[in-house]
Design a protein around this motif. Structure first.
Motif, PDB file in Angstrom:
ATOM      1  N   THR A  75      12.835  -0.994 -14.109  1.00 44.14           N
ATOM      2  CA  THR A  75      12.169   0.078 -14.444  1.00 44.14           C
ATOM      3  C   THR A  75      10.944   0.267 -13.785  1.00 44.14           C
ATOM      4  OG1 THR A  75      12.939  -0.302 -16.877  1.00 44.14           O
ATOM      5  CG2 THR A  75      11.008   1.034 -16.568  1.00 44.14           C
ATOM      6  N   ILE A  76      10.378   1.286 -13.145  1.00 44.83           N
ATOM      7  CA  ILE A  76       9.273   1.691 -12.404  1.00 44.83           C
ATOM      8  C   ILE A  76       8.279   1.960 -13.199  1.00 44.83           C
ATOM      9  CG2 ILE A  76       8.194   3.240 -10.648  1.00 44.83           C
ATOM     10  CD1 ILE A  76      10.875   3.573  -9.512  1.00 44.83           C
ATOM     11  N   LEU A  77       7.163   1.237 -13.183  1.00 47.59           N
ATOM     12  CA  LEU A  77       5.897   1.197 -14.125  1.00 47.59           C
ATOM     13  C   LEU A  77       4.755   1.616 -13.131  1.00 47.59           C
ATOM     14  CD1 LEU A  77       6.054  -1.859 -16.420  1.00 47.59           C
ATOM     15  CD2 LEU A  77       6.799   0.534 -16.827  1.00 47.59           C
ATOM     16  N   CYS A  78       3.976   2.401 -13.564  1.00 50.31           N
ATOM     17  CA  CYS A  78       2.764   3.020 -12.871  1.00 50.31           C
ATOM     18  C   CYS A  78       1.623   2.331 -13.418  1.00 50.31           C
ATOM     19  CB  CYS A  78       2.663   4.562 -12.751  1.00 50.31           C
ATOM     20  SG  CYS A  78       3.830   5.446 -11.959  1.00 50.31           S
ATOM     21  N   VAL A  79       0.779   1.641 -12.930  1.00 50.40           N
ATOM     22  CA  VAL A  79      -0.379   0.702 -13.335  1.00 50.40           C
ATOM     23  C   VAL A  79      -1.641   1.423 -12.439  1.00 50.40           C
ATOM     24  CG1 VAL A  79      -1.474  -1.580 -13.708  1.00 50.40           C
ATOM     25  CG2 VAL A  79       0.975  -1.319 -13.791  1.00 50.40           C
ATOM     26  N   SER A  80      -2.635   1.811 -13.342  1.00 47.33           N
ATOM     27  CA  SER A  80      -3.738   2.211 -12.534  1.00 47.33           C
ATOM     28  C   SER A  80      -4.932   1.172 -12.538  1.00 47.33           C
ATOM     29  CB  SER A  80      -4.197   3.430 -13.156  1.00 47.33           C
ATOM     30  OG  SER A  80      -4.495   3.116 -14.590  1.00 47.33           O
ATOM     31  N   TYR A  81      -5.965   1.424 -11.435  1.00 50.15           N
ATOM     32  CA  TYR A  81      -6.801   0.340 -11.280  1.00 50.15           C
ATOM     33  C   TYR A  81      -7.809   0.929 -10.750  1.00 50.15           C
ATOM     34  CZ  TYR A  81      -3.141  -3.524 -11.188  1.00 50.15           C
ATOM     35  OH  TYR A  81      -2.083  -4.169 -11.482  1.00 50.15           O
ATOM     36  N   ASP A  82      -8.955   0.778 -11.235  1.00 49.72           N
ATOM     37  CA  ASP A  82     -10.386   1.540 -10.811  1.00 49.72           C
ATOM     38  C   ASP A  82     -11.123   0.665  -9.635  1.00 49.72           C
ATOM     39  OD1 ASP A  82     -10.259   3.338 -12.739  1.00 49.72           O
ATOM     40  OD2 ASP A  82     -11.171   2.333 -14.275  1.00 49.72           O
ATOM     41  N   VAL A 113      -6.407   4.488  -8.677  1.00 50.23           N
ATOM     42  CA  VAL A 113      -5.462   4.096  -7.790  1.00 50.23           C
ATOM     43  C   VAL A 113      -4.241   3.771  -8.744  1.00 50.23           C
ATOM     44  CG1 VAL A 113      -4.642   2.703  -5.701  1.00 50.23           C
ATOM     45  CG2 VAL A 113      -6.840   3.602  -5.783  1.00 50.23           C
ATOM     46  N   GLU A 114      -3.116   4.289  -8.481  1.00 50.09           N
ATOM     47  CA  GLU A 114      -2.063   3.863  -9.184  1.00 50.09           C
ATOM     48  C   GLU A 114      -0.971   3.313  -8.266  1.00 50.09           C
ATOM     49  OE1 GLU A 114      -0.185   7.357 -11.039  1.00 50.09           O
ATOM     50  OE2 GLU A 114      -1.800   7.445 -12.434  1.00 50.09           O
ATOM     51  N   GLU A 115      -0.455   2.141  -8.947  1.00 49.84           N
ATOM     52  CA  GLU A 115       0.660   1.401  -7.926  1.00 49.84           C
ATOM     53  C   GLU A 115       1.883   1.348  -8.920  1.00 49.84           C
ATOM     54  OE1 GLU A 115       1.260  -3.263  -6.267  1.00 49.84           O
ATOM     55  OE2 GLU A 115      -0.446  -2.542  -7.507  1.00 49.84           O
ATOM     56  N   GLU A 116       3.023   1.651  -8.007  1.00 55.05           N
ATOM     57  CA  GLU A 116       4.212   1.538  -8.704  1.00 55.05           C
ATOM     58  C   GLU A 116       4.708   0.072  -8.575  1.00 55.05           C
ATOM     59  OE1 GLU A 116       6.489   4.638  -6.726  1.00 55.05           O
ATOM     60  OE2 GLU A 116       5.608   6.406  -7.768  1.00 55.05           O
ATOM     61  N   LYS A 117       5.250  -0.264  -9.808  1.00 60.24           N
ATOM     62  CA  LYS A 117       5.788  -1.694  -9.821  1.00 60.24           C
ATOM     63  C   LYS A 117       6.890  -1.627 -10.739  1.00 60.24           C
ATOM     64  CE  LYS A 117       1.244  -4.036 -10.167  1.00 60.24           C
ATOM     65  NZ  LYS A 117       0.378  -5.162 -10.809  1.00 60.24           N
ATOM     66  N   LEU A 118       8.142  -2.337  -9.995  1.00 60.35           N
ATOM     67  CA  LEU A 118       9.408  -2.586 -10.556  1.00 60.35           C
ATOM     68  C   LEU A 118       9.491  -3.424 -11.484  1.00 60.35           C
ATOM     69  CD1 LEU A 118      12.260  -1.411 -10.386  1.00 60.35           C
ATOM     70  CD2 LEU A 118      12.746  -2.833  -8.643  1.00 60.35           C
ATOM     71  N   VAL A 119       9.705  -3.204 -12.826  1.00 59.55           N
ATOM     72  CA  VAL A 119      10.015  -4.610 -13.539  1.00 59.55           C
ATOM     73  C   VAL A 119      11.253  -4.356 -14.596  1.00 59.55           C
ATOM     74  CG1 VAL A 119       8.663  -5.462 -15.777  1.00 59.55           C
ATOM     75  CG2 VAL A 119       7.598  -4.432 -13.935  1.00 59.55           C
ATOM     76  N   ASN A 120      11.915  -5.019 -14.433  1.00 57.76           N
ATOM     77  CA  ASN A 120      13.609  -4.949 -15.106  1.00 57.76           C
ATOM     78  C   ASN A 120      14.022  -3.590 -14.790  1.00 57.76           C
ATOM     79  OD1 ASN A 120      12.817  -7.630 -16.086  1.00 57.76           O
ATOM     80  ND2 ASN A 120      11.657  -6.820 -17.986  1.00 57.76           N
ATOM     81  N   LYS A 149       0.855  -1.114   0.095  1.00 58.36           N
ATOM     82  CA  LYS A 149      -0.022   0.109  -0.054  1.00 58.36           C
ATOM     83  C   LYS A 149       0.916   1.204   0.001  1.00 58.36           C
ATOM     84  CE  LYS A 149      -2.151   1.095   3.598  1.00 58.36           C
ATOM     85  NZ  LYS A 149      -2.026   2.776   3.870  1.00 58.36           N
ATOM     86  N   ALA A 150       2.258   1.159   0.473  1.00 57.76           N
ATOM     87  CA  ALA A 150       3.129   2.287   0.505  1.00 57.76           C
ATOM     88  C   ALA A 150       3.352   2.871  -0.879  1.00 57.76           C
ATOM     89  CB  ALA A 150       4.341   2.032   1.248  1.00 57.76           C
ATOM     90  N   ASN A 151       3.199   1.784  -2.010  1.00 60.18           N
ATOM     91  CA  ASN A 151       3.630   2.063  -3.415  1.00 60.18           C
ATOM     92  C   ASN A 151       2.220   2.802  -4.264  1.00 60.18           C
ATOM     93  OD1 ASN A 151       6.116   1.412  -2.868  1.00 60.18           O
ATOM     94  ND2 ASN A 151       5.788  -0.829  -3.297  1.00 60.18           N
ATOM     95  N   CYS A 152       1.135   2.800  -3.504  1.00 61.94           N
ATOM     96  CA  CYS A 152      -0.137   3.166  -4.176  1.00 61.94           C
ATOM     97  C   CYS A 152      -0.308   4.750  -3.650  1.00 61.94           C
ATOM     98  CB  CYS A 152      -1.331   2.467  -3.767  1.00 61.94           C
ATOM     99  SG  CYS A 152      -0.833   0.682  -4.169  1.00 61.94           S
ATOM    100  N   ARG A 153      -1.012   5.323  -4.648  1.00 63.69           N
ATOM    101  CA  ARG A 153      -1.467   6.806  -4.497  1.00 63.69           C
ATOM    102  C   ARG A 153      -2.885   6.904  -5.554  1.00 63.69           C
ATOM    103  NH1 ARG A 153      -0.180  10.417  -8.485  1.00 63.69           N
ATOM    104  NH2 ARG A 153       1.234   9.540 -10.152  1.00 63.69           N
ATOM    105  N   VAL A 154      -3.637   7.918  -4.672  1.00 61.85           N
ATOM    106  CA  VAL A 154      -4.956   8.023  -5.473  1.00 61.85           C
ATOM    107  C   VAL A 154      -4.617   9.202  -6.608  1.00 61.85           C
ATOM    108  CG1 VAL A 154      -7.274   8.728  -5.160  1.00 61.85           C
ATOM    109  CG2 VAL A 154      -6.301   7.408  -3.587  1.00 61.85           C
ATOM    110  N   SER A 155      -5.003   8.874  -8.050  1.00 57.02           N
ATOM    111  CA  SER A 155      -4.955   9.933  -8.680  1.00 57.02           C
ATOM    112  C   SER A 155      -5.958  10.551  -9.315  1.00 57.02           C
ATOM    113  CB  SER A 155      -4.096   9.241 -10.083  1.00 57.02           C
ATOM    114  OG  SER A 155      -5.111   8.168 -10.558  1.00 57.02           O
ATOM    115  N   ALA A 156      -7.184  10.196  -9.411  1.00 61.90           N
ATOM    116  CA  ALA A 156      -8.343  10.573  -9.436  1.00 61.90           C
ATOM    117  C   ALA A 156      -9.489  10.229  -8.824  1.00 61.90           C
ATOM    118  CB  ALA A 156      -8.713  10.524 -11.023  1.00 61.90           C
ATOM    119  N   VAL A 157     -10.685  10.859  -8.410  1.00 63.92           N
ATOM    120  CA  VAL A 157     -11.917  10.491  -7.733  1.00 63.92           C
ATOM    121  C   VAL A 157     -13.027  10.983  -8.571  1.00 63.92           C
ATOM    122  CG1 VAL A 157     -12.961  10.681  -5.435  1.00 63.92           C
ATOM    123  CG2 VAL A 157     -10.726  10.554  -5.473  1.00 63.92           C
TER     124      VAL A 157
END
Length: 328
Positions: A104-111, A95-102, A76-84
């Motif tokens: 590289t930091i990717l921001c994946v958004s979830y509704d 909610v955008e979650e920062e993930k480390l892939v190879n 949850k520390a890697n998540c932040r609210v981008s829009a409501v």
């Protein structure tokens, strides 16, 4: 199937072996479940955060599933609210979650869809629907709207440590040693309930009366169990107080019971007695020969003669054998 029978079956297992190994697998699974229940009752895993919601999951969930819950609280520390997007009581939070892939930091958004009135939510990652654990995106939304205690619907009974497993009363072929009196009572009660339900299942009014009677009986039993628990706690405290006041004498302490040791058993070889008799006869012969033979006698043997030796009749065969070896 491979996860269930791993280590027990192989491609050449016969049908008889399959039936035998199946009982072994069930026994091992049940033993592990009993050990996990005992571990859950002994203590708790420390919380990773100071969230009261995590404290609630710590008290409700089993040890194994609570570890998965802690992983989501850390993520949850890697998540932040981008829009409501609010539409009355219904809210759609991105909610955008920062993930480390190879590297590289990717921001994946979830509704995440949240309802203010019922405090129910649903994330499009479907982690709760698949594994029964709230995802980090839902936890972030709860934190956004200051929800510190989740509903009971998010604490599934299958992961609760306070639920008595009903299948432990079912008799099976591998738990004959655990078929105690509780299993017998359970089967008798089931037979009684079955007969009563079979008799009054035709009429709806009779079925409703039966439901009401069962609920009243259950409430009385719950009150009786609570009363017994309170009396047991008070009695235990009284016994502890009385035992602490009485000193235990040395005469009251008994010694340990004698048990058979688990050392190496005595040899039961067929030739053991024969070898023992040979050793005894050889020892007797050496005792008879030692006062008669002098050291210079063996020096004469090396030269092929036996001078200065008073050879008895029993040792004459032995000495002739030595001389024959020397000549050869």
């Amino acid at each position: 199937m491979h996860a269930f029978y791993g280590g027990y079956l192989h491609s050449k297992t016969s049908l008889v072996q399959f039936a035998h190994e199946y009982n072994n697998v069930l026994g091992v699974k049940e033993q592990r479940e009993l050990e996990d229940d005992a571990a859950d009752s002994r203590g708790f895993i420390p919380c990773a955060t100071t969230s009261p919601m995590e404290k609630q999951f710590q008290q409700e969930h089993t040890t194994s599933i609570f570890r998965d819950v802690q992983i989501e609280f850390v993520k949850k520390a890697n998540c932040r609210v981008s829009a409501v997007d609010e539409q009355g009581p219904l809210v759609c939070v991105k909610v955008e979650e920062e993930k480390l892939v190879n590297d590289t930091i990717l921001c994946v958004s979830y509704d995440v869809h949240f309802d203010h009135s019922t405090q129910e939510l649903r994330c499009e990652c479907n982690l709760f629907e698949s594994s029964g654990v709230l995802c980090c995106h839902c936890l972030e939304v709860f934190h956004l709207y200051k929800v510190y205690k989740v509903l009971s619907c998010y604490v599934l009974p299958r992961w609760s440590k306070k639920i008595k497993r009903k299948h432990t009363y079912v008799k099976s072929s591998h738990d004959v040693s655990r078929s105690d009196e509780s299993h017998v009572v359970f089967r008798r009660l089931c037979a009684h309930f079955y007969n009563v339900a079979q008799e009054f299942i035709v009429d709806d009014d009779e079925t409703a009366l039966l439901h009401v009677a069962l609920e009243k009986t259950r409430a009385r039993l719950d009150a009786h169990c609570a009363k017994k628990r309170s009396e047991g706690v008070s009695k235990t405290q009284t016994n502890i107080g009385s035992q602490s006041s009485n000193d235990v004498g040395v005469d009251d302490i008994l010694g340990p019971t004698k048990v058979t040791t688990k050392g190496r058993p005595r040899s039961k070889r067929l030739g053991a007695a024969l070898e023992k008799s040979f050793k005894n006869s050889r020892r007797i012969k050496q005792k008879n020969l030692s006062p008669e033979v002098r050291p210079d006698a063996f020096q004469d043997v090396n030269h092929g003669s036996f001078t200065g030796i008073n050879v008895p009749e029993q040792a004459s065969g032995f000495m002739s054998l030595l001389s024959s070896f020397k000549k050869k």
